[in-house]
Design a protein around this motif. Structure first.
Motif, PDB file in Angstrom:
ATOM      1  N   UNK A 268     -35.537  81.698-101.068  1.00  0.00           N
ATOM      2  CA  UNK A 268     -34.101  81.704-100.780  1.00  0.00           C
ATOM      3  C   UNK A 268     -33.534  83.111-100.955  1.00  0.00           C
ATOM      4  N   UNK A 269     -33.921  83.758-102.059  1.00  0.00           N
ATOM      5  CA  UNK A 269     -33.367  85.085-102.320  1.00  0.00           C
ATOM      6  C   UNK A 269     -33.832  86.098-101.269  1.00  0.00           C
ATOM      7  N   UNK A 270     -35.122  86.119-101.011  1.00  0.00           N
ATOM      8  CA  UNK A 270     -35.639  87.153-100.112  1.00  0.00           C
ATOM      9  C   UNK A 270     -35.186  86.912 -98.674  1.00  0.00           C
ATOM     10  N   UNK A 271     -35.214  85.656 -98.229  1.00  0.00           N
ATOM     11  CA  UNK A 271     -34.877  85.403 -96.826  1.00  0.00           C
ATOM     12  C   UNK A 271     -33.395  85.083 -96.653  1.00  0.00           C
TER      13      UNK A 271
ATOM     14  N   UNK B 207     -30.802  75.931 -89.459  1.00  0.00           N
ATOM     15  CA  UNK B 207     -31.800  74.853 -89.443  1.00  0.00           C
ATOM     16  C   UNK B 207     -32.938  75.216 -90.393  1.00  0.00           C
ATOM     17  N   UNK B 208     -33.344  76.493 -90.364  1.00  0.00           N
ATOM     18  CA  UNK B 208     -34.374  76.949 -91.299  1.00  0.00           C
ATOM     19  C   UNK B 208     -33.949  76.693 -92.728  1.00  0.00           C
ATOM     20  N   UNK B 209     -32.699  76.974 -93.022  1.00  0.00           N
ATOM     21  CA  UNK B 209     -32.188  76.747 -94.374  1.00  0.00           C
ATOM     22  C   UNK B 209     -32.244  75.269 -94.729  1.00  0.00           C
ATOM     23  N   UNK B 210     -31.838  74.426 -93.778  1.00  0.00           N
ATOM     24  CA  UNK B 210     -31.854  72.985 -94.066  1.00  0.00           C
ATOM     25  C   UNK B 210     -33.273  72.501 -94.328  1.00  0.00           C
ATOM     26  N   UNK B 211     -34.237  73.020 -93.560  1.00  0.00           N
ATOM     27  CA  UNK B 211     -35.627  72.609 -93.774  1.00  0.00           C
ATOM     28  C   UNK B 211     -36.069  73.000 -95.174  1.00  0.00           C
ATOM     29  N   UNK B 212     -35.708  74.228 -95.576  1.00  0.00           N
ATOM     30  CA  UNK B 212     -36.098  74.674 -96.919  1.00  0.00           C
ATOM     31  C   UNK B 212     -35.408  73.809 -97.964  1.00  0.00           C
TER      32      UNK B 212
ATOM     33  N   UNK C 228     -38.664  79.223 -88.308  1.00  0.00           N
ATOM     34  CA  UNK C 228     -37.293  79.235 -87.766  1.00  0.00           C
ATOM     35  C   UNK C 228     -36.610  80.546 -88.105  1.00  0.00           C
ATOM     36  N   UNK C 229     -36.778  80.931 -89.354  1.00  0.00           N
ATOM     37  CA  UNK C 229     -36.115  82.154 -89.796  1.00  0.00           C
ATOM     38  C   UNK C 229     -36.617  83.347 -88.983  1.00  0.00           C
ATOM     39  N   UNK C 230     -37.919  83.366 -88.693  1.00  0.00           N
ATOM     40  CA  UNK C 230     -38.490  84.455 -87.895  1.00  0.00           C
ATOM     41  C   UNK C 230     -37.856  84.489 -86.518  1.00  0.00           C
ATOM     42  N   UNK C 231     -37.793  83.308 -85.875  1.00  0.00           N
ATOM     43  CA  UNK C 231     -37.234  83.257 -84.525  1.00  0.00           C
ATOM     44  C   UNK C 231     -35.808  83.787 -84.541  1.00  0.00           C
TER      45      UNK C 231
ATOM     46  N   UNK D 197     -36.634  95.924 -94.865  1.00  0.00           N
ATOM     47  CA  UNK D 197     -35.613  95.228 -94.079  1.00  0.00           C
ATOM     48  C   UNK D 197     -34.459  94.849 -95.000  1.00  0.00           C
ATOM     49  N   UNK D 198     -34.811  94.509 -96.239  1.00  0.00           N
ATOM     50  CA  UNK D 198     -33.779  94.153 -97.200  1.00  0.00           C
ATOM     51  C   UNK D 198     -33.020  95.388 -97.669  1.00  0.00           C
TER      52      UNK D 198
END
Ligand code: HEM
Ligand SMILES: [Cu+2]
Ligand SMILES: [Cu+2]
Lengths: 266, 246, 587
Positions: C94-97, C137-142, C187-190, C291-292
């Protein structure tokens, strides 16, 4: 005001940090391996070099903030502009970095580029969720082949040996603790039966991952008898924190007795 | 335990109640139950059981008070009695087979399982306890597709007990602790009365309704043996088994 | 190019709540959506870190809310080791992405970049909207992993194979939880790839008249460079994640070698390579930390001149070239995460040298910030305090890098809490500090109101001291050989470190508590804060040349012309980029 507080906080933090590092409030345990002092020396060297950068960086930051906080009037740039800064970074940090790479590569080379002594005692190490097991070749000096499908930990066949069919496996000695003679070169072969694990003995200054599918050699010589912890440092699952074993560094005669006892327990 | 197991157990219990109501037998016949007792023996020398080196986790030795441990694949008493044999009725039980209401306990003690083999009815509760100071994970591995669910769950030393039920008959579900890889045990899920032989090889099946049955004994190393028994009202029957050492 | 510009300028404001605030194509709304998502994520991530820290220092302390959330993972509120690792995995993920890739890049970048280049919107507004919703959506999956029976995966944010590849035989959470995790990351990558493309095209094609690259604000420069790094890095993580998903779901063996035995069962796989996974992951993973941090560089470089009332030393060039150098070098250092992994020891040397050399541009950037303070008139508004805090934290974090960049010293410190301290300083808390700086700085622009300065400063002081207390101590216990990713300390070796553990936990709780001051400030000021002028800080870039908040098309139909670089400051005086007046400062 805020600038002065900031400067004081930064200086305080810097000094406390430096104090803790210099006085070794929490520190590395004794070093019991032949190659270890080189690593320790490299750590000391880096502490010196990086520590100076740390102190210099924070103090300069703090003093500028202290001095120029809330200043008025026409601002000015540092004389010479950015050029000296860039040159400084390239020359000073560059040399520092080159020096560290150079000296550091010697320390690394001492561990990894030296071939193991041919007279080394060879021990096979197997990691699995969440324990290590060790294997000595026994009197024949040969390790029996491994049959992963035969692994049955409940029956204490941790390696998947088949002594009924493999003559080399007959006298293999499997132990839960690793005993080694002091001052004798040791050559370990690390392999994992399931996921990644690691072999970390702080006192030996040895850390090496197990990679499933690979056999990874590690060699070292311990110079001080005692009992030390081997811990897993590669996240391997729920029992990761509890994955450990003990390393006993013994005198040669104690080692011989120990191995005999282990052989009798097979 | 796992939610779906819990749901499974609840559904199972409900089905039993519904089935009972549908049949609506006018009052349960109070038959006096029979009993089967006997002894299991091993014929021949028991194989050597390797001592277990538990040095990996010093707390194991502490809780054992230094008592040595060895493998438990074949445990034989002084007079040749074979322990850890499950005896159960494999044929002849008809109709509703009641589920034992008392939970069985399954303990982790001194980094070994007590008992090493446990028998349980489908739907019967099993209480898992950790008496040790160290953490164990309970990792049973039932056959895929057999109706029982695998799980892998840790229990902290002295942590709260776990309650587990199994849905389908299965002989035998191996259980392991991966933190202490030598730890293994078997869970035998069978319907109806059952017994596990103790240190002297003796076992006892209680509350057996009168009738003629096939009685089966299962041992983790020596496999199964069966014999016919006839149980009469209120009269204990004896049945002995002898396994041949390999 | 002309076409996109016309298009972007002409898409009319949408009507209706859903179109306007939910499925909005307006970059400003999307920016706020990203910021909100990452703020929610940050508080979740922080709550997870509290739970971990409490468990580590006070293993018998019961956390009832955890017991309620997961009766399985934390019976009676006492967490099991697997649940600890699940929380740790989700904290890192969660923190990194969802916090630090989302907020400083996608969040502020979306809101500010188009305005800073004088455009009415991003080049591809619909793509932009998709980026956010795919991220969501990526967040919801996580987030869903918390509510499945086995809980979230326990393999860490690095998800090393084969632990992450073989399925539930490897442990609780490695079944459905890990699958959802992989899909979430894919998802996050896309989303990141779509976002990066949008940022690149917008910066290249949508700049208003006169806004040459040399006049680009430093924050936009950093987002632009960052977009390139993202594009190349996420383009590797995506296939890596898909291969992992195939290993898990399709029975392939990309990352799983033969002969693996779990719980006495031989696995039906053969021929894969766990090291391949590590290479692919870190080929992404190391650029990921840049990137961060690159947007953080940009935000701080953008904020500095406003509050020191003069340009950065070296102008736009030195800092920008440092950023480009860092971004480029970040692609050739990934092996420093693998010194003890069984990779060839010769390769360790090969990766060590560029790793040490990447410190040179980093040092140049630090020197630029520090020496820009020389002769400055520093104003200590909250954004500036946070920027200064960032510089201090980044220096401290960078120092640890010298130890981890050398294979010999890393072989002792690898996987100890030293590493945890190091990366929390460099990428974690530095980037968080820069994000706070940006938040306090742009808040008036985004919401038209100013945040409370007193609360802002209090938040800063508590956070700054708190961070040092927690993460310096981690370095020290690392020297003592305290291993990371342990859910409890049962070793003879670790038990003497318990006082340090308790100190860190108490500090972390205070640090976390301070964040509620921020939360309160942010929400309260939104409704009750004093109305802000269009240019409250006396800044010069285009976002300050429009109203607060900006109208739908950012400049009310005006086509701006830029005459100056972004750093025209001289004490009280400053010249807007759009002002045709003469320049007042060098560069
Ligand atoms: C609120 C302050 C924070 C605290 C107290 C905290 C605490 C922790 C702790 C206790 C761990 C586990 C360390 C271990 O044993 O390996 C951890 C891991 C981690 N944290 Fe934080 N953290 C904080 C903020 C952050 C931030 C802002 C980031 C943003 C990048 C971050 C990223 C990570 C990552 C990537 C890991 C590694 C997870 C893994 O090992 O897979 N943390 N943190
Ligand atoms: Cu391990
Ligand atoms: Cu156990």
């Amino acid at each position: 005001m805020a600038g002065k507080v900031f400067a004081v906080v930064v200086v305080l933090v810097t000094l406390v940090t430096a104090y803790c590092v210099v006085t070794h409030v929490w520190w590395m345990p004794v070093d019991i391996s032949v190659h270890g002092p080189k690593i320790d020396h490299q750590i000391e060297e880096t502490i010196l070099v990086a520590g100076l950068l740390f102190i210099a960086g924070q103090i300069v930051l703090a003093s500028f903030v202290f001095r120029y906080g809330g200043a008025t009037g026409k601002p000015k740039q540092i004389p010479g502009g950015a050029k000296p800064l860039v040159i400084f970074a390239f020359v000073l940090v560059g040399t520092e970095v080159l020096a560290l790479s150079f000296i550091g590569s010697k320390a690394w080379g001492a561990v990894y580029f030296e071939a193991p002594d041919p007279s080394s005692l060879r021990i096979d190490v197997q990691a699995g969720q969440f324990a290590y097991y060790f294997r000595y070749s026994g009197p024949d000096g040969k390790f029996g082949p491994l049959h992963p499908e035969l692994i049955n930990e409940g029956n204490q066949n941790y390696f998947g040996l088949d002594p009924d069919h493999d003559p080399d496996a007959k006298d293999d000695i499997v132990t839960a603790e690793i005993g080694i003679p002091v001052n004798k070169p040791i050559l370990l072969t690390l392999h994992s039966k399931d996921v990644g694990h690691s072999f970390y003995v702080r006192e030996l200054r040895v850390q090496q991952d197990f990679v499933p599918g690979l056999s990874i050699p590690v060699h070292f010589t311990a110079i001080q008898t005692g009992r030390y912890e081997i811990v897993c440092t590669q996240l391997c699952g729920l029992g990761h924190y509890n994955m450990k074993a003990y390393l006993s560094v013994l005198s040669q005669s104690d080692f011989d007795d120990w191995l005999k006892k282990q052989a009798a327990m097979q | 335990m796992k939610t779906h197991q819990r749901i499974g157990a609840t559904v199972f219990a409900l089905l039993l109640i519904v089935a009972g109501l549908l049949r609506s037998t006018p009052g349960v016949r109070a038959t006096a139950m029979g009993q089967v007792t006997g002894t299991v023996k091993l014929d021949g020398p028991a194989p050597h059981q390797k001592p277990i080196d538990m040095s990996k986790d010093p707390s194991c030795a502490q809780t054992r008070g230094g008592a040595p441990a060895s493998g438990e694949n074949v445990v034989v008493g002084t007079d040749g009695g074979l322990a850890n044999v499950v005896v159960y009725i494999s044929q002849g039980l008809n109709g509703d087979i009641p589920v034992a209401s008392k939970p069985v306990t399954f303990e982790q003690k001194g980094c070994q399982y007590v008992p090493h083999v446990v028998a349980v009815n489908p739907g019967q509760h099993m209480t898992i306890l950790n008496d040790d100071k160290t953490m164990h994970n309970i990792h049973p591995d039932p056959k895929p597709g057999g109706g029982n669910n695998a799980f892998n769950k840790s229990q902290l030393g002295g942590g709260p007990s776990l309650d587990v039920t199994w849905t389908a008959e299965e002989i035998a579900i191996p259980v392991k602790c991966n933190v202490h890889p030598w730890m293994h045990a078997f869970i035998v899920v069978v319907k109806g009365p059952n017994g596990v032989s103790g240190g002297n090889g003796s076992f006892k099946l209680e509350n057996v309704p009168p009738g003629t049955y096939t009685l089966t004994a299962w041992h983790e190393t020596y496999g199964t043996q069966s014999q016919k028994v006839t149980v009469a009202e209120g009269k204990p029957v004896t049945a002995d088994f002898t396994f041949k050492a390999k | 190019m002309a076409e996109t510009q016309v298009h972007a300028a002409h898409h009319a404001p949408s009507q209706g709540f859903i179109r306007k605030y939910v499925f909005s194509v307006d970059h400003k709304i999307i920016g706020i959506q990203y910021l909100t998502l990452s703020m929610v994520s940050a508080f979740i991530g922080m709550a997870l870190s509290w739970a971990m820290r409490i468990h580590l220092a006070y293993p018998d302390f019961r956390i009832p809310i955890l017991g309620w959330l997961s009766p399985n993972g934390a019976p009676n509120g006492l967490m099991t080791p697997e649940y600890y690792l699940s929380l740790m995995t989700m904290h890192g993920t969660i923190m990194a992405f969802f916090v630090l890739t989302a907020a400083p890049f996608a969040g502020f970048g979306n809101f500010v970049l188009p305005i800073q280049v004088g455009a009415a919107d991003m080049a591809f507004p619909r793509l932009n909207m998709s980026s956010f919703w795919v991220t969501f959506v990526g967040f919801l999956l996580a987030a869903a992993t918390f509510f499945i029976p086995d809980g979230p995966p326990l393999s860490g944010w690095t998800a090393y194979a084969p632990l992450s590849a073989v399925g539930s035989v490897a442990g609780p959470g490695q079944g459905l939880g890990q699958t959802l995790w992989v899909l979430s990351i894919a998802m996050f990558c896309v989303a990141s790839l779509m976002g990066a493309l949008n940022f690149i095209v917008t910066t290249l094609d949508m700049r208003t008249k006169g806004l040459t690259l040399s006049r680009l604000p430093l924050s936009t420069w950093a987002w632009f460079i960052d977009a390139w790094v993202s594009l190349l890095a996420f383009a590797v993580l995506l296939p890596c994640g898909l291969l992992l998903a195939l290993d898990r779901l399709g029975g392939t063996s990309f990352f799983i070698p033969g002969g693996l035995v779990f719980n006495d069962q031989l696995q039906p796989h053969s021929g894969g390579s766990p090291l391949l996974f590590q290479h692919l992951f870190w080929f992404f993973g190391h650029p990921e930390v840049y990137i961060i941090i690159l947007p953080a560089f940009g935000i701080v470089s953008h904020i500095f001149p406003t509050f020191i009332r003069k340009p950065l030393v070296g102008g736009w060039k030195v800092i920008t070239f440092a950023e480009i150098a860092v971004g480029t070098l970040s692609f050739v250092v990934w092996g420093h995460h693998m010194f003890v992994s069984g990779m060839s020891p010769f390769m360790a040397m090969v990766f060590s040298v560029p790793t040490l050399f990447i410190t040179i541009p980093s040092v140049i950037a630090v020197l630029v910030w520090v020496f820009s303070l020389y002769g400055a008139n520093i104003r200590f508004d909250t954004p500036m305090l946070y920027s200064l805090g960032f510089v201090s934290l980044f220096i401290t974090g960078g120092i640890g890098g010298f130890f981890l960049a050398q294979p010999s010293t890393d072989s002792y410190l690898h996987a100890t809490s030293f590493v945890v301290g190091h990366f929390h300083f460099t990428m974690g808390l530095s980037a968080i500090f820069a994000t706070f700086a940006g938040f306090y700085y742009w808040y008036p622009k985004i919401f038209g109101r100013t945040m409370n300065e007193k609360l802002g400063k209090l938040h800063f002081w508590l956070s700054f001291v708190g961070v040092y207390c927690v993460f310096i101590t981690l370095h020290l216990t690392g020297f003592a050989g305290s291993v990371r990713r342990y859910s409890a300390f049962v070793d003879d070796f670790m038990i003497p470190l318990m006082p340090a553990q308790r100190f860190m936990t108490i500090s972390a709780l205070l640090l976390g508590a301070a964040q509620f001051i921020f939360l309160f400030n942010a929400i309260w000021s939104r409704f009750k804060g004093p109305k802000s002028s269009d240019n409250p800080w006396g800044a010069t870039t285009l976002e300050w040349a429009t109203t607060s908040p900006p109208p739908f098309d950012n400049f009310g139909g005006r086509q701006l012309t830029v005459y100056h670089g972004p750093m025209e400051y001289d004490d009280e005086a400053s010249v807007m980029q759009t002002s045709p007046e003469a320049s007042i400062a060098g560069t």
